[in-house]
Design a protein around this motif. Structure first.
Motif, PDB file in Angstrom:
ATOM      1  N   ALA A  43       0.827  -1.207   0.000  1.00 53.00           N
ATOM      2  CA  ALA A  43       0.000   0.000   0.000  1.00 53.00           C
ATOM      3  C   ALA A  43       0.863   1.259   0.000  1.00 53.00           C
ATOM      4  O   ALA A  43       0.477   2.296  -0.561  1.00 53.00           O
ATOM      5  N   SER A  44       2.031   1.150   0.603  1.00 57.00           N
ATOM      6  CA  SER A  44       2.910   2.329   0.644  1.00 57.00           C
ATOM      7  C   SER A  44       3.496   2.640  -0.727  1.00 57.00           C
ATOM      8  O   SER A  44       4.043   3.728  -0.945  1.00 57.00           O
ATOM      9  N   LEU A  45       3.404   1.674  -1.638  1.00 56.64           N
ATOM     10  CA  LEU A  45       3.946   1.900  -2.985  1.00 56.64           C
ATOM     11  C   LEU A  45       3.013   2.726  -3.865  1.00 56.64           C
ATOM     12  O   LEU A  45       3.383   3.099  -4.978  1.00 56.64           O
ATOM     13  N   LYS A  46       1.818   2.956  -3.364  1.00 57.20           N
ATOM     14  CA  LYS A  46       0.864   3.704  -4.192  1.00 57.20           C
ATOM     15  C   LYS A  46       1.419   5.091  -4.498  1.00 57.20           C
ATOM     16  O   LYS A  46       1.818   5.827  -3.589  1.00 57.20           O
ATOM     17  N   GLN A  47       1.428   5.412  -5.769  1.00 53.84           N
ATOM     18  CA  GLN A  47       2.002   6.687  -6.185  1.00 53.84           C
ATOM     19  C   GLN A  47       0.887   7.614  -6.640  1.00 53.84           C
ATOM     20  O   GLN A  47       0.087   7.242  -7.493  1.00 53.84           O
ATOM     21  N   GLU A  48       0.861   8.762  -6.083  1.00 53.20           N
ATOM     22  CA  GLU A  48      -0.138   9.761  -6.469  1.00 53.20           C
ATOM     23  C   GLU A  48       0.568  10.902  -7.177  1.00 53.20           C
ATOM     24  O   GLU A  48       1.271  11.680  -6.536  1.00 53.20           O
ATOM     25  N   PRO A  49       0.416  10.971  -8.484  1.00 54.99           N
ATOM     26  CA  PRO A  49       1.053  12.089  -9.180  1.00 54.99           C
ATOM     27  C   PRO A  49       0.444  13.411  -8.747  1.00 54.99           C
ATOM     28  O   PRO A  49      -0.730  13.465  -8.357  1.00 54.99           O
ATOM     29  N   GLU A  50       1.223  14.438  -8.828  1.00 53.67           N
ATOM     30  CA  GLU A  50       0.717  15.753  -8.415  1.00 53.67           C
ATOM     31  C   GLU A  50       0.017  16.410  -9.589  1.00 53.67           C
ATOM     32  O   GLU A  50       0.607  16.574 -10.666  1.00 53.67           O
ATOM     33  N   TYR A  51      -1.228  16.762  -9.365  1.00 51.17           N
ATOM     34  CA  TYR A  51      -2.032  17.362 -10.438  1.00 51.17           C
ATOM     35  C   TYR A  51      -2.231  18.844 -10.169  1.00 51.17           C
ATOM     36  O   TYR A  51      -2.420  19.251  -9.020  1.00 51.17           O
TER      37      TYR A  51
END
Lengths: 206, 201
Positions: A43-51
């Protein structure tokens, strides 16, 4: 499991404030600690790009440009084909009947228009005939070149005496025999001046 | 930007019907609503922002062309997700970049971001340097392990454990039964545990 999925957001919020919950799986056994550690690591690998705030509007504008480019790059025929395919996709039952009737009607109209194009003036039966006097000589020559038969007519005087006037048609290759035959015919003819039948006389004399 | 306020209260299903009837602005509203989510999903797969942007654009273009065939058996977003995943797969196949499929280790932006998030998490726990080194190493090893999985196992791990999608959503996206999904997840987790056994011990 559906129940777990329903409460998952709630469970997630609890875990955020530091409470540890043991999620019971379908086989009713608690997950091992390695499994939990693995899941939290994953779950810590989830990457949220900055929009940026204008991401959606820029995305939409780019999408419109993309569609416009696609339309321009398509050829005219491809557009027609695409529209035709779209039309066919929506066709149902009775629409085929109307479509086929429309096609037949169009074909008939086209045929009528094309045929009317050849009839600008009144119908002239001599339209395709040769001009007067143009081929007269060649026709005459043709008649002379190809004789079909040779006609021989018995003299009129002999016809009067013997009602059985004879007309002989002699083949071309038998021309050499013609004089002899004529002589024999003349011999058989009766002598008008003596009013006797010379053939019979001759026969009797023989 | 086009004013889409009048569509803001419509549900996805209503917008789809309007778009199917030729109201293109309804489809614009669907794009505005879902573009970020689709991009985030594809970004998770490709680990490249620009690639994800292109694939997301392609996804919406494909969905627009196929909209007439959408009969509402599933939710619009599920249908869109499935198109996005297929498009991303095709994109990666075209690039012949199977080793980079899902969580590429070569992409520096992803690695940096992940490390940063780990460091931030570690800072909140007191910032033990030894622990930080351990976590970084573990995460690197985990990414390597994920890349060693088969593509089917990798897909389900990413969608379920990383993206946080539910079983039902994943089974609809991938077109597999929930039983198959559970089985794949079980074997994928087992394989990962075996690969990371030394760290767990």
């Amino acid at each position: 499991m559906t129940c777990l999925n329903t409460y998952k957001p709630f469970l997630g919020s609890l875990s955020k404030i530091g409470l540890t919950l043991h999620i019971i799986t379908m086989n009713t056994q608690p997950k091992d600690t390695h499994g939990e550690t693995l899941e939290s690591l994953l779950a810590s690998l989830k990457q949220e790009p900055e929009y940026s705030d204008s991401f959606e509007s820029e995305f939409l504008r780019e999408f419109h440009l993309r569609l416009a480019n696609e339309r321009q790059s398509r050829s005219f025929l491809q557009n027609i084909r695409a529209r035709f395919e779209n039309c066919l996709e929506d066709f149902r039952g009775w629409q085929w009947v109307y479509a086929s009737m429309a096609l037949v009607t169009l074909a008939a109209i086209g045929f009528i228009i094309a045929d009317a194009g050849n009839k600008h003036g009144a119908y002239d039966p001599y339209a395709n005939a040769p001009a007067i006097g143009q081929d007269a000589e060649s026709i005459a020559i043709t008649d002379q070149i190809v004789p079909v038969s040779q006609e021989k007519v018995v003299p009129v005087q002999q016809q009067d005496r013997f009602r059985n006037s004879r007309v002989e048609y002699v083949e071309d290759d038998a021309e050499t025999e013609q004089p002899a035959d004529t002589e024999s015919q003349q011999k058989t003819l009766p002598d008008v001046s003596t009013n006797q039948e010379p053939a019979q006389t001759a026969h009797y004399e023989e | 930007m086009i004013n889409l306020d009048k569509y803001s209260t419509c549900s996805d299903e209503e917008l789809v019907v309007m778009a199917q009837q030729g109201e293109s602005q309804a489809y614009d509203m669907l794009i505005v609503r879902h573009s970020r989510k689709v991009h985030a999903l594809v970004y998770q797969i490709t680990a490249n922002f620009e690639d994800a942007h292109d694939i997301a654009q392609d996804t919406f273009a494909r969905a627009y062309r196929s909209l007439a065939g959408f009969n509402g058996d599933s939710a619009f977003f599920t249908w869109l997700h499935a198109i996005a995943i297929n498009t991303a797969r095709n994109h990666l196949k075209k690039r012949k970049n199977a080793t980079k499929m899902f969580l590429s280790l070569d992409e520096s932006d992803f690695g940096d971001k992940a490390d940063r998030s780990m460091e931030m998490a570690d800072d909140t726990e007191g910032g033990n340097p030894e622990r930080r080194v351990y976590l970084n190493e573990l995460q690197t090893r985990l990414k390597e392990a994920i890349n060693m999985l088969s593509s089917k196992h990798r897909e389900v791990v990413i969608l379920h454990d990383v993206q946080g999608l539910t079983h039902l959503e994943i089974s609809m996206l991938l077109g597999i039964s929930e039983g198959t999904l559970r089985s794949r997840l079980h074997y994928a987790h087992k394989e990962l545990k075996d690969l990371l056994e030394e760290y767990f011990e």
